[in-house]
Design a protein around this motif. Structure first.
Motif, PDB file in Angstrom:
ATOM      1  N   GLU A 280       0.785  -1.303   0.045  1.00 14.14           N
ATOM      2  CA  GLU A 280      -0.033  -0.127  -0.001  1.00 14.14           C
ATOM      3  C   GLU A 280       1.091   1.104  -0.013  1.00 14.14           C
ATOM      4  OE1 GLU A 280      -3.193   2.031   2.938  1.00 14.14           O
ATOM      5  OE2 GLU A 280      -3.212   0.012   2.823  1.00 14.14           O
ATOM      6  N   VAL A 281       1.965   1.277   0.595  1.00 13.83           N
ATOM      7  CA  VAL A 281       2.749   2.378   0.979  1.00 13.83           C
ATOM      8  C   VAL A 281       3.560   2.479  -0.341  1.00 13.83           C
ATOM      9  CG1 VAL A 281       4.735   3.601   2.377  1.00 13.83           C
ATOM     10  CG2 VAL A 281       2.844   2.511   3.456  1.00 13.83           C
ATOM     11  N   LEU A 282       4.040   1.505  -0.875  1.00  9.19           N
ATOM     12  CA  LEU A 282       4.733   1.700  -2.153  1.00  9.19           C
ATOM     13  C   LEU A 282       3.744   2.098  -3.236  1.00  9.19           C
ATOM     14  CD1 LEU A 282       6.678  -1.959  -2.580  1.00  9.19           C
ATOM     15  CD2 LEU A 282       7.587   0.472  -2.839  1.00  9.19           C
ATOM     16  N   GLY A 283       2.874   1.792  -3.272  1.00 10.20           N
ATOM     17  CA  GLY A 283       1.862   2.284  -4.099  1.00 10.20           C
ATOM     18  C   GLY A 283       1.889   3.926  -4.181  1.00 10.20           C
ATOM     19  N   GLN A 284       1.700   4.289  -2.809  1.00 11.20           N
ATOM     20  CA  GLN A 284       1.661   5.876  -2.497  1.00 11.20           C
ATOM     21  C   GLN A 284       2.806   6.405  -2.947  1.00 11.20           C
ATOM     22  OE1 GLN A 284       0.345   5.851   1.467  1.00 11.20           O
ATOM     23  NE2 GLN A 284      -1.546   5.208   1.087  1.00 11.20           N
TER      24      GLN A 284
ATOM     25  N   GLN B 172       5.300   5.456  -4.982  1.00  8.90           N
ATOM     26  CA  GLN B 172       5.378   5.443  -6.475  1.00  8.90           C
ATOM     27  C   GLN B 172       4.350   6.659  -7.231  1.00  8.90           C
ATOM     28  OE1 GLN B 172       4.637   1.282  -7.194  1.00  8.90           O
ATOM     29  NE2 GLN B 172       6.990   0.880  -7.205  1.00  8.90           N
ATOM     30  N   SER B 173       3.202   6.741  -6.784  1.00  8.58           N
ATOM     31  CA  SER B 173       2.086   7.633  -7.186  1.00  8.58           C
ATOM     32  C   SER B 173       2.600   9.213  -6.960  1.00  8.58           C
ATOM     33  CB  SER B 173       0.763   7.503  -6.762  1.00  8.58           C
ATOM     34  OG  SER B 173       0.773   7.599  -5.519  1.00  8.58           O
ATOM     35  N   LEU B 174       3.250   9.552  -6.002  1.00  5.51           N
ATOM     36  CA  LEU B 174       3.953  10.614  -5.708  1.00  5.51           C
ATOM     37  C   LEU B 174       5.157  11.078  -6.371  1.00  5.51           C
ATOM     38  CD1 LEU B 174       3.099  10.690  -1.856  1.00  5.51           C
ATOM     39  CD2 LEU B 174       1.919  11.970  -3.857  1.00  5.51           C
ATOM     40  N   GLY B 175       5.778   9.766  -7.022  1.00  9.82           N
ATOM     41  CA  GLY B 175       6.945   9.908  -7.842  1.00  9.82           C
ATOM     42  C   GLY B 175       8.257   9.949  -6.780  1.00  9.82           C
ATOM     43  N   ILE B 176       8.351   9.277  -5.535  1.00 13.45           N
ATOM     44  CA  ILE B 176       9.216   9.404  -4.448  1.00 13.45           C
ATOM     45  C   ILE B 176      10.050   8.102  -4.992  1.00 13.45           C
ATOM     46  CG2 ILE B 176       9.984   9.782  -2.112  1.00 13.45           C
ATOM     47  CD1 ILE B 176       7.014  10.994  -1.580  1.00 13.45           C
ATOM     48  N   GLU B 177      10.538   8.040  -5.779  1.00 14.28           N
ATOM     49  CA  GLU B 177      11.306   6.788  -6.305  1.00 14.28           C
ATOM     50  C   GLU B 177      12.415   6.246  -5.264  1.00 14.28           C
ATOM     51  OE1 GLU B 177      10.284   4.607  -8.762  1.00 14.28           O
ATOM     52  OE2 GLU B 177       8.805   6.119  -8.811  1.00 14.28           O
ATOM     53  N   ALA B 178      13.190   7.024  -4.788  1.00 17.05           N
ATOM     54  CA  ALA B 178      14.217   6.613  -3.848  1.00 17.05           C
ATOM     55  C   ALA B 178      13.573   5.881  -2.292  1.00 17.05           C
ATOM     56  CB  ALA B 178      15.144   7.764  -3.231  1.00 17.05           C
ATOM     57  N   ALA B 179      12.654   6.441  -2.029  1.00 17.02           N
ATOM     58  CA  ALA B 179      11.998   5.888  -0.907  1.00 17.02           C
ATOM     59  C   ALA B 179      11.465   4.570  -1.346  1.00 17.02           C
ATOM     60  CB  ALA B 179      11.047   6.781  -0.157  1.00 17.02           C
ATOM     61  N   ALA B 180      10.595   4.690  -2.479  1.00 17.92           N
ATOM     62  CA  ALA B 180       9.951   3.529  -2.914  1.00 17.92           C
ATOM     63  C   ALA B 180      10.915   2.398  -3.164  1.00 17.92           C
ATOM     64  CB  ALA B 180       9.240   3.785  -4.168  1.00 17.92           C
ATOM     65  N   ASN B 181      12.226   2.617  -3.710  1.00 19.18           N
ATOM     66  CA  ASN B 181      13.035   1.391  -3.759  1.00 19.18           C
ATOM     67  C   ASN B 181      13.685   0.782  -2.511  1.00 19.18           C
ATOM     68  OD1 ASN B 181      12.967   1.780  -6.729  1.00 19.18           O
ATOM     69  ND2 ASN B 181      14.835   3.337  -6.683  1.00 19.18           N
ATOM     70  N   ALA B 182      13.858   1.880  -1.690  1.00 20.12           N
ATOM     71  CA  ALA B 182      14.320   1.317  -0.471  1.00 20.12           C
ATOM     72  C   ALA B 182      13.173   0.519   0.391  1.00 20.12           C
ATOM     73  CB  ALA B 182      14.494   2.533   0.678  1.00 20.12           C
ATOM     74  N   LEU B 183      12.065   0.826   0.063  1.00 17.87           N
ATOM     75  CA  LEU B 183      10.899  -0.023   0.852  1.00 17.87           C
ATOM     76  C   LEU B 183      10.669  -1.305   0.051  1.00 17.87           C
ATOM     77  CD1 LEU B 183       8.735   0.182   2.947  1.00 17.87           C
ATOM     78  CD2 LEU B 183       7.229   1.201   1.515  1.00 17.87           C
TER      79      LEU B 183
END
Length: 85
Positions: free
Chosen positions: A34-38, A40-51
């Motif tokens: 769920e958080v990954l989707g959020q 990614q939709s916000l374009g926060i790729e560094a945090a998405a990659n870490a998560l």
């Protein structure tokens, strides 16, 4: 001295505990998704990659828990065989 029945009860309790833990791991994975989707939709790729790395570690943990259940069940079967021999 512990009896075989006590060993069987203990192993069964361990299986139940690991199954519960695996359910908790799966719930964590759902939250991560769920958080990954959020992110990614916000374009926060560094945090998405870490998560996403964390998600992969949770998946490995779930697989390890499944393997542990299998080994515990094998131990329980061995104890059952000892009881009946």
């Amino acid at each position: 001295m512990a009896s075989i029945d006590e060993v069987l009860t203990s192993i069964s309790a361990n299986v139940d505990a690991v199954n519960e833990l695996q359910g908790q791991i799966e719930a964590s994975k759902a939250q991560v998704d769920e958080v990954l989707g959020q992110l990614q939709s916000l374009g926060i790729e560094a945090a998405a990659n870490a998560l996403n790395v964390g998600k992969e570690q949770l998946e490995e943990s779930s697989a390890m828990a499944a393997a542990l259940v299998t080994k515990l069940e094998e131990a329980r079967n061995s104890a059952e065989a000892a009881k009946h021999s």
